[in-house]
Design a protein around this motif. Structure first.
Motif, PDB file in Angstrom:
ATOM      1  N   GLU A   1      -5.362  -9.285   6.987  1.00  0.00           N
ATOM      2  CA  GLU A   1      -6.213  -9.408   8.167  1.00  0.00           C
ATOM      3  C   GLU A   1      -5.576 -10.413   9.123  1.00  0.00           C
ATOM      4  OE1 GLU A   1      -8.649  -7.423   8.623  1.00  0.00           O
ATOM      5  OE2 GLU A   1      -8.787  -6.643   6.594  1.00  0.00           O
ATOM      6  N   ASN A   2      -5.851 -10.238  10.384  1.00  0.00           N
ATOM      7  CA  ASN A   2      -5.361 -11.165  11.418  1.00  0.00           C
ATOM      8  C   ASN A   2      -3.854 -11.344  11.370  1.00  0.00           C
ATOM      9  OD1 ASN A   2      -8.051 -11.600  12.225  1.00  0.00           O
ATOM     10  ND2 ASN A   2      -8.276 -13.157  10.637  1.00  0.00           N
ATOM     11  N   SER A   3      -3.150 -10.270  11.096  1.00  0.00           N
ATOM     12  CA  SER A   3      -1.690 -10.334  11.126  1.00  0.00           C
ATOM     13  C   SER A   3      -1.193  -9.235  12.053  1.00  0.00           C
ATOM     14  CB  SER A   3      -1.109 -10.158   9.724  1.00  0.00           C
ATOM     15  OG  SER A   3      -1.380  -8.864   9.243  1.00  0.00           O
TER      16      SER A   3
ATOM     17  N   THR B   1       0.240  -0.178  11.610  1.00  0.00           N
ATOM     18  CA  THR B   1      -0.967  -0.543  10.871  1.00  0.00           C
ATOM     19  C   THR B   1      -0.814  -1.953  10.339  1.00  0.00           C
ATOM     20  OG1 THR B   1      -2.459   0.145   9.093  1.00  0.00           O
ATOM     21  CG2 THR B   1      -0.101   0.410   8.694  1.00  0.00           C
ATOM     22  N   GLN B   2      -1.919  -2.523   9.902  1.00  0.00           N
ATOM     23  CA  GLN B   2      -1.838  -3.837   9.279  1.00  0.00           C
ATOM     24  C   GLN B   2      -1.159  -3.695   7.915  1.00  0.00           C
ATOM     25  OE1 GLN B   2      -6.075  -4.667   9.639  1.00  0.00           O
ATOM     26  NE2 GLN B   2      -5.549  -6.437  10.891  1.00  0.00           N
TER      27      GLN B   2
ATOM     28  N   ASP C   1       0.435  -5.982  13.506  1.00  0.00           N
ATOM     29  CA  ASP C   1       0.648  -4.663  12.921  1.00  0.00           C
ATOM     30  C   ASP C   1       2.121  -4.479  12.568  1.00  0.00           C
ATOM     31  OD1 ASP C   1      -1.999  -4.097  13.235  1.00  0.00           O
ATOM     32  OD2 ASP C   1      -1.743  -2.730  14.920  1.00  0.00           O
TER      33      ASP C   1
ATOM     34  N   ARG D   1      -5.349  -5.359   2.277  1.00  0.00           N
ATOM     35  CA  ARG D   1      -4.890  -5.218   3.659  1.00  0.00           C
ATOM     36  C   ARG D   1      -4.916  -6.593   4.303  1.00  0.00           C
ATOM     37  NH1 ARG D   1      -8.717  -1.807   6.205  1.00  0.00           N
ATOM     38  NH2 ARG D   1      -9.916  -3.691   6.523  1.00  0.00           N
TER      39      ARG D   1
END
Length: 99
Positions: A40-42, A58-59, A44, A38
């Motif tokens: 992170e820090n991107s 969602t991510q 959605d 998954r």
């Protein structure tokens, strides 16, 4: 439990980087051996169903093979981030599947 799953299980919840991709391991598959990651820090993104219809935000996730491009050994980026014993055992399992 499958040996590959047992060896990779400690990665669940860990953030790792393979190539340009950095993310958190959220699931492990054994056939073919791969990590579900998954981002992170991107921002959605829309998650779509089987029909391609957007269902939720969602991510982003992706499937990351644990093997190198050749498919005959453990991916070198993953190998550097694992304990040496774990990396060695995974590499041997991958090679034994090739025989």
């Amino acid at each position: 439990m499958n040996t590959i799953l047992r060896l990779l299980e400690p990665l669940i919840g860990r953030e790792i980087q393979i190539g340009e991709n950095r993310g958190t391991v959220i699931e492990i598959h054994d056939d073919p051996p791969s990590l579900i990651m998954r981002a992170e820090n991107s921002p959605d993104a829309f998650q779509v169903d089987y029909f391609g219809r957007p269902r939720s935000m969602t991510q982003p996730t992706w499937t990351q093979p644990i093997t190198a491009e050749s498919g005959r050994s453990l991916h070198p980026d993953l190998q550097r981030q694992l304990p040496i014993e774990t990396a060695g055992a995974l590499d041997e399992l991958i090679k034994s599947r090739q025989a």
